[in-house]
Motif scaffolding. Structure first.
Motif, PDB file in Angstrom:
ATOM      1  N   HIS A 173       0.826  -1.206   0.000  1.00  0.00           N
ATOM      2  CA  HIS A 173       0.000   0.000   0.000  1.00  0.00           C
ATOM      3  C   HIS A 173       0.861   1.257   0.000  1.00  0.00           C
ATOM      4  N   LEU A 174       0.501   2.179  -0.858  1.00  0.00           N
ATOM      5  CA  LEU A 174       1.044   3.529  -0.843  1.00  0.00           C
ATOM      6  C   LEU A 174      -0.115   4.448  -0.452  1.00  0.00           C
ATOM      7  N   VAL A 175      -0.034   5.056   0.705  1.00  0.00           N
ATOM      8  CA  VAL A 175      -1.103   5.930   1.195  1.00  0.00           C
ATOM      9  C   VAL A 175      -0.849   7.324   0.642  1.00  0.00           C
ATOM     10  N   VAL A 176      -1.863   7.896   0.024  1.00  0.00           N
ATOM     11  CA  VAL A 176      -1.743   9.196  -0.633  1.00  0.00           C
ATOM     12  C   VAL A 176      -2.821  10.144  -0.129  1.00  0.00           C
ATOM     13  N   ASP A 177      -2.553  11.440  -0.259  1.00  0.00           N
ATOM     14  CA  ASP A 177      -3.534  12.444   0.155  1.00  0.00           C
ATOM     15  C   ASP A 177      -4.558  12.732  -0.933  1.00  0.00           C
ATOM     16  N   ASP A 178      -4.137  12.641  -2.197  1.00  0.00           N
ATOM     17  CA  ASP A 178      -5.018  12.970  -3.318  1.00  0.00           C
ATOM     18  C   ASP A 178      -4.900  11.870  -4.374  1.00  0.00           C
ATOM     19  N   LEU A 179      -5.751  10.875  -4.259  1.00  0.00           N
ATOM     20  CA  LEU A 179      -5.694   9.716  -5.146  1.00  0.00           C
ATOM     21  C   LEU A 179      -5.898  10.106  -6.601  1.00  0.00           C
ATOM     22  N   ASP A 180      -6.803  11.014  -6.854  1.00  0.00           N
ATOM     23  CA  ASP A 180      -7.066  11.423  -8.236  1.00  0.00           C
ATOM     24  C   ASP A 180      -5.810  12.002  -8.878  1.00  0.00           C
ATOM     25  N   ALA A 181      -5.108  12.880  -8.162  1.00  0.00           N
ATOM     26  CA  ALA A 181      -3.909  13.513  -8.704  1.00  0.00           C
ATOM     27  C   ALA A 181      -2.785  12.501  -8.899  1.00  0.00           C
ATOM     28  N   VAL A 182      -2.583  11.614  -7.925  1.00  0.00           N
ATOM     29  CA  VAL A 182      -1.519  10.617  -8.048  1.00  0.00           C
ATOM     30  C   VAL A 182      -1.820   9.666  -9.202  1.00  0.00           C
ATOM     31  N   ARG A 183      -3.059   9.235  -9.306  1.00  0.00           N
ATOM     32  CA  ARG A 183      -3.439   8.329 -10.393  1.00  0.00           C
ATOM     33  C   ARG A 183      -3.191   8.980 -11.748  1.00  0.00           C
ATOM     34  N   GLU A 184      -3.596  10.229 -11.906  1.00  0.00           N
ATOM     35  CA  GLU A 184      -3.393  10.928 -13.172  1.00  0.00           C
ATOM     36  C   GLU A 184      -1.911  11.089 -13.487  1.00  0.00           C
ATOM     37  N   ARG A 185      -1.102  11.393 -12.474  1.00  0.00           N
ATOM     38  CA  ARG A 185       0.337  11.539 -12.697  1.00  0.00           C
ATOM     39  C   ARG A 185       0.942  10.217 -13.163  1.00  0.00           C
ATOM     40  N   LEU A 186       0.552   9.115 -12.511  1.00  0.00           N
ATOM     41  CA  LEU A 186       1.075   7.805 -12.905  1.00  0.00           C
ATOM     42  C   LEU A 186       0.631   7.433 -14.317  1.00  0.00           C
ATOM     43  N   LEU A 187      -0.630   7.670 -14.631  1.00  0.00           N
ATOM     44  CA  LEU A 187      -1.106   7.398 -15.986  1.00  0.00           C
ATOM     45  C   LEU A 187      -0.297   8.204 -17.002  1.00  0.00           C
ATOM     46  N   GLY A 188       0.039   9.441 -16.647  1.00  0.00           N
ATOM     47  CA  GLY A 188       0.808  10.308 -17.527  1.00  0.00           C
ATOM     48  C   GLY A 188       2.235   9.834 -17.766  1.00  0.00           C
ATOM     49  N   THR A 189       2.754   8.993 -16.873  1.00  0.00           N
ATOM     50  CA  THR A 189       4.103   8.456 -17.055  1.00  0.00           C
ATOM     51  C   THR A 189       4.073   7.050 -17.641  1.00  0.00           C
ATOM     52  N   GLY A 190       2.875   6.577 -18.007  1.00  0.00           N
ATOM     53  CA  GLY A 190       2.765   5.280 -18.656  1.00  0.00           C
ATOM     54  C   GLY A 190       2.475   4.099 -17.741  1.00  0.00           C
ATOM     55  N   VAL A 191       2.210   4.349 -16.467  1.00  0.00           N
ATOM     56  CA  VAL A 191       1.863   3.265 -15.551  1.00  0.00           C
ATOM     57  C   VAL A 191       0.396   2.902 -15.772  1.00  0.00           C
TER      58      VAL A 191
END
Length: 119
Positions: A70-88
């Motif tokens: 688990h990676l606990v994050v404050d803003d799941l939407d922002a982290v998800r979008e950033r990861l998608l933007g890097t190809g994850v």
């Protein structure tokens, strides 16, 4: 007692390092080759007290994948979008009654949950 290091299998250390550093955003603590063909790469998620280690000579590349880290994050939407933007490849977001999740895996099948807890 503190959990500070989780060894993960990697069949290609350089590929794994690129994934975790360039795509996911982990920081490189060290990348050392102490001898006898051993290589240890320690990586830490930003803000975390626990690291992962990949390498050669201390984790069997045939070991089973680790699942459900688990990676606990404050803003799941922002982290998800950033990861998608890097190809994850990241799953959609699931809401479990105030706890939100999205999931991804590394190139060796070690799986991760991004978790946001509503406070």
């Amino acid at each position: 007692m503190r959990l500070e290091l989780v060894p993960l299998r990697s069949t290609d250390v350089d590929r794994s390092k690129v994934f975790y550093v360039d795509q996911v955003g982990f920081l490189v603590d060290h990348d050392v080759e102490p001898g006898n063909g051993m290589r240890v790469v320690q990586l830490t998620p930003p803000g975390s007290a626990c690291s992962i280690a990949i390498g050669v000579g201390f984790v069997d590349s045939d070991a089973p994948a680790v699942n459900g880290l688990h990676l606990v994050v404050d803003d799941l939407d922002a982290v998800r979008e950033r990861l998608l933007g890097t190809g994850v490849e990241v799953s959609g977001i699931s809401d479990m009654g105030g706890v939100r999740y999205a999931y991804f895996s590394d190139p060796d099948g070690n799986s991760w949950a991004l978790q946001q807890i509503s406070r």
